[in-house]
Write an enzyme that holds these catalytic residues in place. Structure first.
Site, mmCIF file in Angstrom:
data_model
loop_
_atom_site.group_PDB
_atom_site.id
_atom_site.type_symbol
_atom_site.label_atom_id
_atom_site.label_comp_id
_atom_site.label_asym_id
_atom_site.label_seq_id
_atom_site.Cartn_x
_atom_site.Cartn_y
_atom_site.Cartn_z
ATOM 1 N N HIS A 83 0.833 -1.174 0.028
ATOM 2 C CA HIS A 83 0.060 0.180 0.156
ATOM 3 C C HIS A 83 0.830 1.367 0.024
ATOM 4 O O HIS A 83 1.932 1.312 0.352
ATOM 5 C CB HIS A 83 -0.618 -0.050 1.188
ATOM 6 C CG HIS A 83 -1.974 0.893 1.109
ATOM 7 N ND1 HIS A 83 -1.875 2.159 1.475
ATOM 8 C CD2 HIS A 83 -3.245 0.796 0.608
ATOM 9 C CE1 HIS A 83 -3.173 2.790 1.145
ATOM 10 N NE2 HIS A 83 -3.958 1.885 0.734
ATOM 11 N N ASP B 145 -7.966 -5.263 0.212
ATOM 12 C CA ASP B 145 -8.301 -6.380 -0.895
ATOM 13 C C ASP B 145 -7.905 -7.662 -0.638
ATOM 14 O O ASP B 145 -8.208 -8.590 -1.467
ATOM 15 C CB ASP B 145 -7.619 -5.849 -2.242
ATOM 16 C CG ASP B 145 -8.409 -4.338 -2.724
ATOM 17 O OD1 ASP B 145 -7.640 -3.537 -2.743
ATOM 18 O OD2 ASP B 145 -9.524 -4.487 -2.646
HETATM 19 C C1 SDX Z 1 -6.343 -0.031 -2.757
HETATM 20 O O1 SDX Z 1 -4.331 4.637 -1.965
HETATM 21 C C2 SDX Z 1 -5.564 3.887 -1.238
HETATM 22 O O2 SDX Z 1 -5.845 4.345 -0.216
HETATM 23 C C3 SDX Z 1 -5.949 2.676 -1.981
HETATM 24 C C4 SDX Z 1 -6.857 1.782 -1.109
HETATM 25 C C5 SDX Z 1 -8.362 2.601 -0.871
HETATM 26 O O3 SDX Z 1 -8.914 2.385 0.116
HETATM 27 O O4 SDX Z 1 -8.578 3.489 -1.833
HETATM 28 O O5 SDX Z 1 -6.365 1.450 0.044
HETATM 29 C C6 SDX Z 1 -7.297 0.677 -2.101
HETATM 30 O O6 SDX Z 1 -6.203 0.235 -3.869
HETATM 31 C C7 SDX Z 1 -5.288 -1.117 -2.099
HETATM 32 C C8 SDX Z 1 -4.367 -1.280 -2.922
HETATM 33 C C9 SDX Z 1 -4.815 -2.546 -3.929
HETATM 34 N N1 SDX Z 1 -3.764 -2.900 -4.769
HETATM 35 C C10 SDX Z 1 -3.162 -4.116 -4.773
HETATM 36 O O7 SDX Z 1 -3.247 -4.937 -3.933
HETATM 37 C C11 SDX Z 1 -2.205 -4.362 -5.883
HETATM 38 C C12 SDX Z 1 -0.713 -4.856 -5.439
HETATM 39 N N2 SDX Z 1 0.008 -3.898 -4.752
HETATM 40 C C13 SDX Z 1 0.880 -3.021 -5.589
HETATM 41 O O8 SDX Z 1 0.504 -2.706 -6.818
HETATM 42 C C14 SDX Z 1 1.307 -1.788 -4.826
HETATM 43 O O9 SDX Z 1 1.588 -2.319 -3.308
HETATM 44 C C15 SDX Z 1 0.422 -0.600 -4.529
HETATM 45 C C16 SDX Z 1 -0.043 0.139 -5.953
HETATM 46 C C17 SDX Z 1 -0.563 -1.070 -3.893
HETATM 47 C C18 SDX Z 1 1.159 0.633 -3.943
HETATM 48 O O10 SDX Z 1 2.245 1.015 -4.981
HETATM 49 P P1 SDX Z 1 3.438 1.866 -4.399
HETATM 50 O O11 SDX Z 1 3.003 2.725 -3.128
HETATM 51 O O12 SDX Z 1 3.599 2.710 -5.486
HETATM 52 O O13 SDX Z 1 4.662 1.216 -4.126
HETATM 53 P P2 SDX Z 1 5.575 0.762 -5.055
HETATM 54 O O14 SDX Z 1 5.025 0.183 -6.516
HETATM 55 O O15 SDX Z 1 6.653 1.925 -5.354
HETATM 56 O O16 SDX Z 1 6.566 -0.540 -4.341
HETATM 57 C C19 SDX Z 1 7.383 -0.274 -3.587
HETATM 58 C C20 SDX Z 1 8.303 -1.388 -3.674
HETATM 59 C C21 SDX Z 1 8.632 -1.691 -4.989
HETATM 60 O O17 SDX Z 1 9.647 -2.465 -5.188
HETATM 61 P P3 SDX Z 1 11.176 -1.675 -5.302
HETATM 62 O O18 SDX Z 1 10.879 -0.950 -6.669
HETATM 63 O O19 SDX Z 1 11.356 -0.448 -4.316
HETATM 64 O O20 SDX Z 1 12.531 -2.436 -5.376
HETATM 65 O O21 SDX Z 1 7.529 -2.686 -3.181
HETATM 66 C C22 SDX Z 1 7.331 -3.524 -4.139
HETATM 67 C C23 SDX Z 1 7.788 -2.807 -5.495
HETATM 68 O O22 SDX Z 1 8.054 -3.878 -6.569
HETATM 69 N N3 SDX Z 1 5.870 -4.262 -4.237
HETATM 70 C C24 SDX Z 1 5.351 -5.273 -4.201
HETATM 71 C C25 SDX Z 1 4.147 -5.260 -4.167
HETATM 72 N N4 SDX Z 1 3.509 -3.946 -3.832
HETATM 73 C C26 SDX Z 1 4.660 -3.176 -3.846
HETATM 74 N N5 SDX Z 1 6.103 -6.386 -4.635
HETATM 75 C C27 SDX Z 1 5.468 -7.275 -4.710
HETATM 76 N N6 SDX Z 1 4.297 -7.517 -4.521
HETATM 77 C C28 SDX Z 1 3.588 -6.559 -4.207
HETATM 78 N N7 SDX Z 1 2.205 -6.458 -4.135
#
Ligand code: SDX
Length: 431
Positions: A308, A366
């Site tokens: 998140h 989720d």
């Molecule tokens: C919702 O914003 C809100 O409040 C949203 C929400 C709401 O109520 O409105 O809470 C609802 O959207 C919840 C999130 C649902 N999405 C998912 O579950 C999809 C999987 N999660 C990822 O796509 C990700 O964690 C996000 C999109 C939720 C957050 O992305 P960020 O904040 O941009 O974080 P990032 O992509 O920069 O990740 C940081 C690091 C990265 O690694 P590095 O590049 O630093 O090496 O963490 C890794 C990412 O690769 N990472 C993950 C991961 N999520 C982040 N690695 C593996 N699996 C994951 N799920």
């Protein structure tokens, strides 16, 4: 805006610029950069808005480190346990918990606006039967602008109030109709003798051929899922609604834009993607393979339902949802649900893995919601529409706050331009 207490000093090419700072009632201080470009001729740069406050708000606060979520100061776990969705709607919209009389009046106003204009039924006929319900919702909610002209003038507080009630009331009806249309069953009209969650379940699962009695376990679970998804600060879809509304567009069109944004798998579409991922994993012995893929920088796969932007601890909604999943599945006699077993083992293995610990990746809202929704009888395609029904109050409350803000300006971000500089047109004969 709070009084200016401190200033930040920014030095550029030997010149120092003082930027006022503001302190919130909770969360980090902010640096006010509104005059930065005029004073220093520079922009700030923050794709994805990881460090940028787009507005001030009094509605919802998240402490990502503590894993805390407050709606008008009330913690989400208390609201999920002690309140119910329409009371939370009142709290988000008006700022305080309602008195019994206020709640009765609010629930009556919502209940009596759940039907949609009969002419709108024909809109559904234009879609293919295999359309995703979210595609239908984007279209039909946007089309509300074409039917409710008496609540599109956002300068009129009364019309804003009417549009708010209409959206809260009609969203479940539209979502249920989208579901019925895609499964080839006739629409079910809302009933005024049912509560909000029961009405939605009946509109989804009742058929004319037999009487439908709402299971109180399911309606309580449905209401709790609505409550847990109601609002969440300036997430992507809420920011979409705010930005669209800043141009003066009507609320129906702006909420349709929010629905479109919510659909993405990185946002509200994650509940559908997460359940599909858990089903693809299938059995606990395949979990290590998927965890390895999630950690592989060369593999775009991510664990759906994990991570998140704000929470760097457990999403408090996930905790309540996990407890609800246990309760609902046990009460429904499916406590040995294989998908739930995979989810719990995946959570255990991921949280024990240094990669997820270092990056502070925890289950989000989720991760467990899809398991409950599937057990309730919904297809995965209905998971995000249900999220949209719930989040409508968040979009509307944030919209209402923004429109009433005397500081309201149209949202218009700048950019770091890296394209071609000035050059003359070249006739085709010379290219
Ligand atoms: C919702 O914003 C809100 O409040 C949203 C929400 C709401 O109520 O409105 O809470 C609802 O959207 C919840 C999130 C649902 N999405 C998912 O579950 C999809 C999987 N999660 C990822 O796509 C990700 O964690 C996000 C999109 C939720 C957050 O992305 P960020 O904040 O941009 O974080 P990032 O992509 O920069 O990740 C940081 C690091 C990265 O690694 P590095 O590049 O630093 O090496 O963490 C890794 C990412 O690769 N990472 C993950 C991961 N999520 C982040 N690695 C593996 N699996 C994951 N799920």
């Amino acid at each position: 805006m709070s009084e200016v207490k401190r200033v930040a000093k920014l030095e550029i090419d030997g010149k120092t610029y003082e930027l006022p700072m503001h302190s919130p009632t909770a969360g980090p201080d902010v640096i006010d950069i509104r005059k930065l470009y005029a004073d220093a001729g520079v922009f700030t740069y923050d794709p994805g808005y990881t460090s940028t406050a787009s507005c001030d708000s009094t509605i919802t606060f998240i402490d990502g480190d503590k894993g805390e979520l407050l709606h008008r100061g009330y913690p989400i776990d208390q609201l999920a346990e002690k309140s119910h969705y329409l009371e939370v709607c009142y709290l988000l919209l008006y700022g305080e918990l309602p008195s019994p009389a206020q709640l009765e009046d609010f629930e009556s106003r919502v209940t009596n606006h759940t039907m949609i204009h009969e002419q709108m039924h024909f809109l559904f006929r234009g879609f293919r039967r295999d359309a995703h319900p979210m595609a239908i919702m984007v279209g039909v909610v946007g089309a509300l602008s074409a039917f409710y002209h008496d609540s599109t003038d956002i300068a009129d507080p009364w019309q804003r109030e009417v549009a708010s009630i209409r959206l809260i009331a009609k969203m479940p009806t539209i979502a249920a109709m989208a579901f019925k249309y895609t499964i080839g069953q006739p629409f079910e009209y809302p009933r005024n003798d049912l509560d909000y969650a029961s009405n939605f379940l009946r509109m989804c699962f009742a058929v004319p051929a037999e009487n439908y009695v709402v299971n109180p376990i399911l309606s309580r679970a449905m209401d709790r899922i609505f409550t847990l998804h109601a609002d969440h600060e300036q997430n992507a879809s809420t920011s979409t609604v705010r930005l669209a509304s800043s141009s003066g567009a009507n609320p129906f069109a702006c909420v349709a834009a929010g629905i479109a944004c919510l659909w993405g798998p990185a946002h509200g579409g994650a509940n559908q993607a997460c359940l599909e991922m858990l089903q693809e994993i299938g059995t606990p012995d395949r979990i290590p393979e998927y965890i390895a893929r999630a950690k592989d920088k060369d593999d775009p796969f991510r664990l759906m339902g994990f991570g998140h932007r704000v929470y760097k601890n457990f999403d408090p909604r996930a905790k309540v949802m996990k407890q609800s999943a246990d309760e609902v599945l046990e009460l429904l006699g499916v406590e040995n649900n294989p998908t739930l077993q995979v989810a719990k083992e995946l959570e255990r293995q991921a949280l024990a893995d240094p990669y997820f610990a270092e990056k502070k990746l925890f289950p989000n809202v989720d991760f467990y919601s899809g398991i409950i929704l599937e057990a309730m009888g919904f297809p995965t395609s209905m998971f995000t529409p249900i999220f949209a029904v719930s989040r409508t109050i968040g979009w509307i409350s944030q919209w209402k706050e923004m429109i009433a803000d005397p500081q309201l300006k149209i949202g218009r971000p700048r950019q770091l331009y890296k394209g071609a500089t000035l050059r003359d047109y070249v006739d085709i004969e010379k290219r």
